[in-house]
Design a protein around this motif. Structure first.
Motif, short mmCIF file in Angstrom:
data_model
loop_
_atom_site.label_atom_id
_atom_site.label_comp_id
_atom_site.label_asym_id
_atom_site.label_seq_id
_atom_site.Cartn_x
_atom_site.Cartn_y
_atom_site.Cartn_z
N GLY A 1 0.79 -1.23 0.00
CA GLY A 1 0.00 0.00 0.00
C GLY A 1 0.82 1.27 0.00
N HIS A 2 2.14 1.16 0.04
CA HIS A 2 2.98 2.35 0.03
C HIS A 2 3.03 2.96 -1.38
N ILE B 1 -1.56 3.86 1.47
CA ILE B 1 -2.97 3.84 1.10
C ILE B 1 -3.62 2.62 1.73
N PRO B 2 -4.57 2.80 2.63
CA PRO B 2 -5.28 1.64 3.22
C PRO B 2 -6.06 0.89 2.15
N ALA B 3 -6.01 -0.43 2.21
CA ALA B 3 -6.72 -1.24 1.21
C ALA B 3 -8.22 -1.11 1.34
N GLU C 1 -13.65 -1.17 -0.35
CA GLU C 1 -12.34 -1.38 -0.95
C GLU C 1 -11.83 -0.13 -1.66
N PHE C 2 -10.51 -0.08 -1.77
CA PHE C 2 -9.83 1.02 -2.47
C PHE C 2 -10.30 1.11 -3.92
N ALA C 3 -10.56 2.35 -4.39
CA ALA C 3 -11.05 2.54 -5.76
C ALA C 3 -10.13 3.43 -6.59
#
Length: 270
Positions: A114-115, A145-147, A154-156
């Motif tokens: 997530g970095h 960035i948190p998943a 969820e991440f978009a």
């Protein structure tokens, strides 16, 4: 004496050729800054020497200076391709030894953890912000960035504003700020130490980094979806290449001429 003077000249021309060759080799390297070799005169004399009789004994390499002029900006469309229009540098932290690095190459991507990092895994540094995107501290943090958000969405996607705010969107339509891009500036950037991959480290010559946000002071605005190309001018480098080659040939000819003169003197008969 003329042998050694011309030999110095040949060595200096070789140094100039090496610097120019390095510039040309990196003409397509993002964030690369060209260098130039600078030379100084060498003279020999003592306190008792007549100033009108002091003789030059060649030249030496004074410095290999970096040119931090802005390179052309190329549009890429990727949100994590970042470019600065001023004198600032992106700050990254090595995932290996934790060293702080500075770069003009803003080609970043999201790692499996997530970095936000460059191709070498060096992690982009941010200022922490509150939920409204206001900077709350000057302490640098890794861009992560948190998943998923607190609701489990969820991440978009991710966007970076011209002021450096990094906002993450999630599948439920929510948007969260994770920080603001920290831009470093130096009082003497030519004193930065090149460490490869378009990265620099601070030294005593460059001074310590001062940090700020994009769009303020010397740091310049931030462009998302763009990358700064090398500032190498191929036409200028080719002219320099020809000049260095002619200098090398002229010094070689001077050595050849000195050899012929010495041979003539040796062959003199009384």
């Amino acid at each position: 004496m003329s042998f050694y003077t011309s030999l110095n000249g040949m060595k200096n021309a070789q140094t100039s050729l090496g610097v120019i060759s390095h510039n040309i080799a990196n003409s397509e390297t993002y964030g690369f800054k060209r260098s130039r070799a600078e030379f100084s005169e060498l003279v020999a004399g003592s306190a008792l020497t007549n100033p009108r009789m002091i003789q030059g004994i060649g030249s030496s390499v004074e410095a290999i200076n970096q040119n931090f002029a802005l390179g052309p900006v190329e549009q890429t469309g990727s949100a994590l391709d970042l470019a600065l229009t001023g004198d600032g540098f992106f700050t990254t932290r090595s995932s290996g030894d934790g060293a702080t690095l500075y770069t003009r190459s803003g080609s970043f991507s999201i790692t499996g953890s997530g970095h936000i990092a460059d191709s070498k895994g060096n992690r982009l540094q941010l200022f922490p912000t509150d939920a409204n995107g206001t900077v709350t501290s000057n302490a640098l943090i890794d861009a992560v960035i948190p998943a998923a958000n607190a609701a489990g969405a969820e991440f978009a996607g991710v966007t970076v504003s011209t002021e450096g705010a990094v906002n993450v969107s999630y599948a439920d339509g929510s948007v969260e700020a994770i920080g603001s891009v920290a831009v470093a500036g130096f009082i003497a950037p030519t004193g930065l130490k090149r460490v490869g991959s378009s990265n620099w480290e601070s030294t005593g010559l460059s001074g310590v980094a001062s940090y700020g946000s994009p769009g303020t002071g010397q740091y310049g605005s931030l462009l998302s979806g763009a990358l700064e190309r090398s500032n190498v001018d191929i036409a200028e480098e080719l002219v320099g290449l020809i000049t260095a080659q002619r200098n090398f040939q002229a010094n070689a000819k001077a050595i050849d001429t000195a050899t012929q003169i010495s041979q003539t003197v040796i062959n003199l008969r009384s």
